[in-house]
Write a protein that holds these residues in place. Structure first.
Motif, PDB file in Angstrom:
ATOM      1  N   TRP A  41      55.462  64.685  49.303  1.00  0.00           N
ATOM      2  CA  TRP A  41      56.877  65.151  49.921  1.00  0.00           C
ATOM      3  C   TRP A  41      56.792  63.665  50.744  1.00  0.00           C
ATOM      4  O   TRP A  41      57.291  62.798  51.522  1.00  0.00           O
ATOM      5  N   GLY A  42      55.646  64.045  51.294  1.00  0.00           N
ATOM      6  CA  GLY A  42      54.307  62.664  52.412  1.00  0.00           C
ATOM      7  C   GLY A  42      54.360  61.596  51.815  1.00  0.00           C
ATOM      8  O   GLY A  42      54.973  60.352  52.243  1.00  0.00           O
ATOM      9  N   ILE A  43      53.536  61.747  50.702  1.00  0.00           N
ATOM     10  CA  ILE A  43      52.990  61.099  49.367  1.00  0.00           C
ATOM     11  C   ILE A  43      54.717  59.719  49.440  1.00  0.00           C
ATOM     12  O   ILE A  43      55.071  58.409  48.957  1.00  0.00           O
ATOM     13  N   GLY A  44      55.952  60.244  49.459  1.00  0.00           N
ATOM     14  CA  GLY A  44      56.932  59.513  48.409  1.00  0.00           C
ATOM     15  C   GLY A  44      57.774  58.692  49.931  1.00  0.00           C
ATOM     16  O   GLY A  44      57.954  57.510  50.122  1.00  0.00           O
ATOM     17  N   PHE A  45      57.162  59.150  51.585  1.00  0.00           N
ATOM     18  CA  PHE A  45      57.195  58.317  52.405  1.00  0.00           C
ATOM     19  C   PHE A  45      56.745  56.911  52.994  1.00  0.00           C
ATOM     20  O   PHE A  45      56.970  56.341  53.276  1.00  0.00           O
ATOM     21  N   VAL A  46      55.334  57.275  51.749  1.00  0.00           N
ATOM     22  CA  VAL A  46      54.416  56.851  52.465  1.00  0.00           C
ATOM     23  C   VAL A  46      54.488  55.170  51.186  1.00  0.00           C
ATOM     24  O   VAL A  46      54.703  53.799  51.092  1.00  0.00           O
ATOM     25  N   VAL A  47      54.830  55.539  49.914  1.00  0.00           N
ATOM     26  CA  VAL A  47      55.595  54.759  49.287  1.00  0.00           C
ATOM     27  C   VAL A  47      56.423  54.245  50.261  1.00  0.00           C
ATOM     28  O   VAL A  47      56.767  52.563  49.418  1.00  0.00           O
ATOM     29  N   VAL A  48      57.721  54.636  50.497  1.00  0.00           N
ATOM     30  CA  VAL A  48      58.854  53.397  50.751  1.00  0.00           C
ATOM     31  C   VAL A  48      58.354  52.836  51.860  1.00  0.00           C
ATOM     32  O   VAL A  48      59.049  52.081  51.767  1.00  0.00           O
ATOM     33  N   ALA A  49      57.794  53.265  52.777  1.00  0.00           N
ATOM     34  CA  ALA A  49      57.537  52.155  53.715  1.00  0.00           C
ATOM     35  C   ALA A  49      56.291  51.058  53.486  1.00  0.00           C
ATOM     36  O   ALA A  49      56.310  49.960  53.626  1.00  0.00           O
ATOM     37  N   ALA A  71      52.082  56.084  57.028  1.00  0.00           N
ATOM     38  CA  ALA A  71      50.710  56.501  55.958  1.00  0.00           C
ATOM     39  C   ALA A  71      49.573  57.379  56.537  1.00  0.00           C
ATOM     40  O   ALA A  71      49.572  58.456  55.724  1.00  0.00           O
ATOM     41  N   ILE A  72      49.607  57.948  57.767  1.00  0.00           N
ATOM     42  CA  ILE A  72      49.045  58.732  58.614  1.00  0.00           C
ATOM     43  C   ILE A  72      49.673  59.695  58.386  1.00  0.00           C
ATOM     44  O   ILE A  72      48.751  60.864  57.886  1.00  0.00           O
ATOM     45  N   TRP A  73      50.566  59.857  58.859  1.00  0.00           N
ATOM     46  CA  TRP A  73      51.663  61.240  58.855  1.00  0.00           C
ATOM     47  C   TRP A  73      51.339  61.844  57.621  1.00  0.00           C
ATOM     48  O   TRP A  73      51.021  62.900  57.360  1.00  0.00           O
ATOM     49  N   GLY A  74      52.045  61.181  56.464  1.00  0.00           N
ATOM     50  CA  GLY A  74      52.787  61.583  55.280  1.00  0.00           C
ATOM     51  C   GLY A  74      51.366  61.878  53.964  1.00  0.00           C
ATOM     52  O   GLY A  74      50.832  62.686  53.703  1.00  0.00           O
ATOM     53  N   SER A  75      50.379  60.382  54.108  1.00  0.00           N
ATOM     54  CA  SER A  75      49.018  61.322  53.352  1.00  0.00           C
ATOM     55  C   SER A  75      48.649  62.247  54.095  1.00  0.00           C
ATOM     56  O   SER A  75      47.770  63.717  53.124  1.00  0.00           O
ATOM     57  N   ARG A  76      48.099  62.352  55.691  1.00  0.00           N
ATOM     58  CA  ARG A  76      47.449  63.842  55.897  1.00  0.00           C
ATOM     59  C   ARG A  76      48.745  65.220  55.358  1.00  0.00           C
ATOM     60  O   ARG A  76      48.297  65.644  54.901  1.00  0.00           O
ATOM     61  N   TYR A  80      47.309  68.497  52.816  1.00  0.00           N
ATOM     62  CA  TYR A  80      47.418  69.578  53.655  1.00  0.00           C
ATOM     63  C   TYR A  80      48.186  70.399  52.374  1.00  0.00           C
ATOM     64  O   TYR A  80      47.847  71.383  52.605  1.00  0.00           O
ATOM     65  N   LEU A  81      49.499  69.579  52.131  1.00  0.00           N
ATOM     66  CA  LEU A  81      50.242  71.432  51.151  1.00  0.00           C
ATOM     67  C   LEU A  81      49.271  71.025  50.339  1.00  0.00           C
ATOM     68  O   LEU A  81      49.665  71.806  49.595  1.00  0.00           O
ATOM     69  N   ALA A  82      48.603  69.884  49.511  1.00  0.00           N
ATOM     70  CA  ALA A  82      47.541  69.504  47.902  1.00  0.00           C
ATOM     71  C   ALA A  82      46.786  70.870  48.040  1.00  0.00           C
ATOM     72  O   ALA A  82      46.410  72.008  47.248  1.00  0.00           O
ATOM     73  N   ARG A  83      46.142  70.572  49.779  1.00  0.00           N
ATOM     74  CA  ARG A  83      44.856  71.874  49.397  1.00  0.00           C
ATOM     75  C   ARG A  83      45.738  73.397  49.589  1.00  0.00           C
ATOM     76  O   ARG A  83      45.314  75.159  49.276  1.00  0.00           O
ATOM     77  N   ARG A  84      46.824  73.939  50.590  1.00  0.00           N
ATOM     78  CA  ARG A  84      46.844  75.174  51.141  1.00  0.00           C
ATOM     79  C   ARG A  84      47.301  75.232  49.183  1.00  0.00           C
ATOM     80  O   ARG A  84      48.090  76.690  48.976  1.00  0.00           O
ATOM     81  N   THR A  85      48.423  74.807  48.376  1.00  0.00           N
ATOM     82  CA  THR A  85      49.224  74.973  47.382  1.00  0.00           C
ATOM     83  C   THR A  85      48.067  75.134  46.057  1.00  0.00           C
ATOM     84  O   THR A  85      48.845  76.063  45.141  1.00  0.00           O
TER      85      THR A  85
END
Length: 277
Positions: A41-49, A71-76, A80-85
């Motif tokens: 979800w976050g990475i998708g916005f980084v790609v678009v940006a 990039a700062i927001w989406g990567s974090r 975070y979600l990768a570690r949580r899931t």
């Protein structure tokens, strides 16, 4: 504004999201769970940006600033979600959806991955449009600066809120308890509130040059999803049966932060200040 550049950014952004979600679907299919879509979800916005920064022909400064903030927001968020899931099974939301509609590739792709790709494309339109807009001039710099400040407040709430919750959950002594300290004493959803501020900040930066202001529907949609859609409201429905949550609701703001109220127990305490105003 160069409409050829607009179309180029729109099409390249859409294509990048299709490629991202195609790869994510294959990973999810191999892993046997499709909640991997949340991680991108976050990475998708980084790609678009990133696409917008490279393919756009608007203000270089604004393109770079928006890419850096996203990039700062989406990567974090994705980290975070990768570690949580990690190591967990399928998300109950997707299990219910697939049990209801079937588990064929067509259902999985359209109802999970394509839905998220479309949502990312629409929500990121301020970034895309801003990438082909002219330079920020005159008083509009105040709007640009306000956007950076609002984004910073949102990022702080989201980051600190997630960290406080993770630390609380890691303590075995807190099992069965409600997190009501730190930012969670000021709002029941500091992470969702922060996310909301992030997207209003992005829009303000985009709105510092015409026609970025026209993309106001993007943060409005995001706010609705976070407040009334699949964000805070849905979480409240799952949490309200937990012991102590009703009392927590009574003293803590739903979404927008405010100082916590005294609980009924604290209010009736001999040490509490009962002076009326």
């Amino acid at each position: 504004m160069n409409w050829d550049a607009v179309q180029r950014v729109w099409l390249l952004s859409a294509a990048a999201l299709v490629l991202l979600h195609t790869g994510t679907y294959l990973v999810g299919r191999r892993a046997g769970r499709y909640n991997v879509v949340d991680v991108v979800w976050g990475i998708g916005f980084v790609v678009v940006a990133g696409v917008a920064m490279i393919a756009g022909d608007g203000s270089v400064l604004r393109r770079v600033v928006l890419f850096a903030l996203v990039a700062i927001w989406g990567s974090r968020l994705s980290w975070y979600l990768a570690r949580r899931t990690a190591g967990r099974g399928e998300d109950p939301r997707y299990s219910v959806l697939l049990d209801r509609h079937g588990r064929s590739p067509g259902v999985v792709i359209t109802r999970i991955f394509l839905t998220q790709a479309v949502a990312q494309w629409v929500i990121s339109l301020p970034i895309q449009v801003s990438a082909v807009a002219g330079a920020t001039r005159g008083p509009a710099w105040w709007v640009f600066g306000a956007g950076v400040i609002v984004w910073s407040v949102g990022f702080l709430f989201e980051t600190v809120g997630d960290r406080q919750l993770a630390r609380f959950r890691a303590d075995p002594g807190n099992r069965g308890r409600i997190m009501d300290g730190g930012l969670w004493a000021w709002t029941r959803h500091p992470n969702y509130f922060g996310d909301c501020c992030v997207w209003w900040g992005v829009w303000l930066i985009a709105a510092s040059a015409w026609p970025g202001v026209l993309t106001v529907f993007a943060p409005v949609i995001m706010s609705y999803v976070l407040i009334r859609g699949t964000g805070a409201r849905l979480l409240e429905l799952t949490m309200r049966s937990r012991p102590g949550y009703t009392e927590y609701q009574s003293r803590t703001a739903y979404f927008f932060p405010r100082p916590p109220r005294l609980s009924a127990k604290e209010h009736n305490s001999p040490n509490s200040d009962k002076t009326s105003h």
